[in-house]
Design an enzyme around this catalytic site. Structure first.
Site, PDB file in Angstrom:
ATOM      1  N   GLU A   1       8.987   1.523  11.348  1.00 29.65           N
ATOM      2  CA  GLU A   1      10.060   2.521  11.216  1.00 29.65           C
ATOM      3  C   GLU A   1       9.380   3.873  11.252  1.00 29.65           C
ATOM      4  OE1 GLU A   1      12.113   5.326  10.071  1.00 29.65           O
ATOM      5  OE2 GLU A   1      12.162   4.451   8.051  1.00 29.65           O
TER       6      GLU A   1
ATOM      7  N   LYS B   1       0.842  -1.184   0.000  1.00 25.30           N
ATOM      8  CA  LYS B   1       0.000   0.000   0.000  1.00 25.30           C
ATOM      9  C   LYS B   1       0.886   1.246   0.000  1.00 25.30           C
ATOM     10  CE  LYS B   1      -2.801   3.324   1.529  1.00 25.30           C
ATOM     11  NZ  LYS B   1      -2.341   4.679   1.884  1.00 25.30           N
TER      12      LYS B   1
ATOM     13  N   GLY C   1       1.929   4.775  13.802  1.00 28.68           N
ATOM     14  CA  GLY C   1       2.629   3.556  14.191  1.00 28.68           C
ATOM     15  C   GLY C   1       2.113   2.985  15.497  1.00 28.68           C
TER      16      GLY C   1
ATOM     17  N   GLU D   1       8.630  16.604  15.789  1.00 29.61           N
ATOM     18  CA  GLU D   1       9.081  16.340  14.421  1.00 29.61           C
ATOM     19  C   GLU D   1       8.301  17.227  13.449  1.00 29.61           C
ATOM     20  OE1 GLU D   1      10.154  12.523  11.657  1.00 29.61           O
ATOM     21  OE2 GLU D   1       8.224  12.482  12.681  1.00 29.61           O
TER      22      GLU D   1
ATOM     23  N   CYS E   1      12.837  10.953   7.824  1.00 25.13           N
ATOM     24  CA  CYS E   1      12.670  10.584   9.226  1.00 25.13           C
ATOM     25  C   CYS E   1      13.955  10.757  10.010  1.00 25.13           C
ATOM     26  CB  CYS E   1      12.161   9.150   9.328  1.00 25.13           C
ATOM     27  SG  CYS E   1      13.183   7.957   8.438  1.00 25.13           S
TER      28      CYS E   1
ATOM     29  N   GLY F   1       6.244   5.436   8.741  1.00 28.01           N
ATOM     30  CA  GLY F   1       5.436   6.648   8.791  1.00 28.01           C
ATOM     31  C   GLY F   1       5.533   7.302  10.148  1.00 28.01           C
ATOM     32  N   SER F   2       4.489   8.007  10.505  1.00 27.19           N
ATOM     33  CA  SER F   2       4.505   8.788  11.737  1.00 27.19           C
ATOM     34  C   SER F   2       4.392   7.897  12.969  1.00 27.19           C
ATOM     35  CB  SER F   2       3.354   9.792  11.735  1.00 27.19           C
ATOM     36  OG  SER F   2       2.115   9.137  11.947  1.00 27.19           O
ATOM     37  N   THR F   3       4.928   8.391  14.074  1.00 33.11           N
ATOM     38  CA  THR F   3       4.841   7.659  15.330  1.00 33.11           C
ATOM     39  C   THR F   3       3.399   7.532  15.790  1.00 33.11           C
ATOM     40  OG1 THR F   3       7.069   8.326  15.976  1.00 33.11           O
ATOM     41  CG2 THR F   3       5.575   7.690  17.749  1.00 33.11           C
TER      42      THR F   3
END
Length: 495
Positions: free
Chosen positions: A266, A192, A249, A399, A300, A244-246
């Site tokens: 990650e 995806k 995640g 971030e 990142c 992607g973003s925390t």
């Protein structure tokens, strides 16, 4: 194809974009979404639509997972390790042969300079070639257990159907970071891509079929967050890999924890970059500049927190600001562009909000600043540099994922290490010094999965990449990521 920047595409890239609505790749076929939905992918240099792309829904996820499982149960299981390696090498050659087309599609869809995109394609080929060497080297063990007349050995088997969700900042390269080890292990995949950058993933799905992979080995589902959520939730998925973003995640981690699915994450970073008193500034300053502003700060592991020995601070800031003021920001397909636009209007507003926040909290802008919107519809932000920053400010803690650097002075090694580690993230850290003792001492003190010394962002397909703390779970690249796609089966034989 409405966008003006697309007029400079080569015939091959133009043909791909103009052939009509882009379809899903499922079970070896190019299919419309089951419910007929689609979305527009946008040129970030103009804000104009490039083309229509199918929006996969739950029925399409079902079809893709079923196709992947059918491949696993049938033709893919019969492919020998040597043949699997050959197929992977073949796919690498096809990516290389179509490199100009892929680079232009990446630049158009993502906004990055086409020269940078060509570098990404070369790295993609190298990554695939590295993992193509692994299928014939996946081995089990014979274990000398204590029981008499017993043979005990292990087998390494593919984990199963893998859902792989990749970001928009390095679309094709990040896809291959996940696809390559999964293919090497013998897994089947539902890939995806990010909603903002679907084009090169769709082309990858086509090239995998052209390379000869069994139908259903690599399925490509374009769509939005609902598509990714349906993949994560699907009971037929055995492993999820996400970059992607925390925030997202954590949501995926919670779901996979409940269903006990294998998981690799990650995630984000707020990476410290440290210039020690004895650093070679002719290396440290250009390296730090690229470490944050490369890819318009959309990385990142961007070195977004710069700590400089106090006696060097003014010189470093002035030289960095000079580079930033001279940067050529423009459309990615313009060969003179150094930094392209941000990926989307949403990201543009997010970065603008952080810049405004920094000013409001009392930091000083010495280069760049809040964009004024005079960018012809594109999402352009100049390289921005702040001084007068406190560790508690949002621009120093959160971030941003844009071309924004905060520079702060420090006094000694212990102080800068403590401040560098005072974050929820731990993806990368860097330092610049001529003193090898301090280099190793500080590298050991920094809480980060990647530590760069007198460089920034170096990598290799064989070297693990990942983070501490909220920057992720597991590792990309290297043997570590291959192992993430393998199960270990222990076999006991009474002789």
């Amino acid at each position: 194809m409405a966008t003006a920047t697309a007029q400079s595409l080569s015939p091959a890239a133009r043909e791909f974009v103009e052939r009509g609505p882009q379809r899903l790749v499922i079970g070896g076929e190019r299919l419309e979404a089951a419910d007929g939905r689609s979305f527009e992918t946008i040129d970030p240099a103009t804000g104009e639509p490039i083309c229509e792309v199918a929006l996969a829904g739950p029925d399409d996820v079902d079809r893709a997972v079923e196709a992947a499982q059918a491949a696993l149960d049938g033709p893919l299981r019969k492919v020998s390790p040597a043949k699997r390696a050959s197929l992977m090498y073949g796919l690498a050659e096809l990516i290389k042969a179509n490199g100009d087309q892929l680079a232009e599609l990446e630049s158009l869809d993502n906004g990055k300079p086409v020269t940078s995109a060509r570098g990404d394609i070369a790295a993609t080929v190298n990554h695939l070639r590295y993992y193509a060497g692994w299928p014939t080297k996946i081995e089990g063990e014979t274990i000398p257990v204590s029981a008499r007349d017993v043979l005990c050995y292990t087998l390494r088997e593919p984990v199963g159907v893998c859902a792989q969700i990749v970001p928009w900042n390095y679309p094709l390269l990040m896809a291959i970071w996940k696809v390559a080890p999964a293919l090497a292990a013998g897994c089947a995949i539902a890939l995806k891509p990010a909603e903002q950058t679907p084009l090169t993933a769709l082309r990858l799905g086509e090239l995998a079929l052209e390379a000869g992979f069994p139908k259903g080995t690599l399925n490509v589902l374009t769509g939005d967050g609902t598509t990714g959520a349906a993949l994560v939730d699907h009971p037929g998925v055995d492993k999820v890999a996400f970059t992607g973003s925390t925030v997202v995640g954590r949501e995926i981690g919670e779901k996979c924890g409940r269903s006990l699915k294998r998981l690799t994450l990650e995630l984000g970073g707020k990476s410290p970059n440290i210039i020690l008193p004895d650093a070679d500034l002719d290396r440290a300053i250009p390296g730090s500049y690229q470490g944050i502003y490369s890819n318009s700060g959309q990385a990142c592991n961007a070195g977004s927190r710069l700590s400089v020995a106090r006696q060097l601070f003014d010189e470093v800031v002035e030289r960095l600001a000079s580079y930033a003021r001279e940067a050529k920001v423009g459309p990615g397909l313009d060969p003179e562009t150094e930094f392209g636009p941000l990926i989307s209007e949403e990201q543009f507003e997010r970065v603008k909000g952080y810049i405004d926040s920094g000013v409001q909290e009392g930091a000083k802008v010495v280069a760049g600043g809040s964009p004024d919107g005079g960018n012809g519809g594109g999402y352009f932000v100049e390289p921005t540099l702040f001084t007068g920053v406190e560790d508690s400010m949002r621009i120093a803690r959160e971030e941003i994922f844009g071309p924004v650097l905060v520079a702060m002075p420090f006094e000694d090694l212990e102080e800068v290490a403590r401040r560098a580690n005072d974050t929820e993230y731990g993806l990368a850290a860097g330092l610049w010094t001529r003193d090898i003792s301090n280099a190793h001492k500080l590298a050991a003190m920094l809480q980060a999965g990647n530590v760069y010394i007198n460089t920034w962002g170096g990598g290799d397909p064989a070297a693990p990449f990942g983070g501490y703390k909220a920057s992720g779970i597991g590792r990309e690249k290297g043997r570590a990521n291959l192992d993430a796609y393998l199960e270990t089966k222990t076999v006991w034989v009474q002789l």
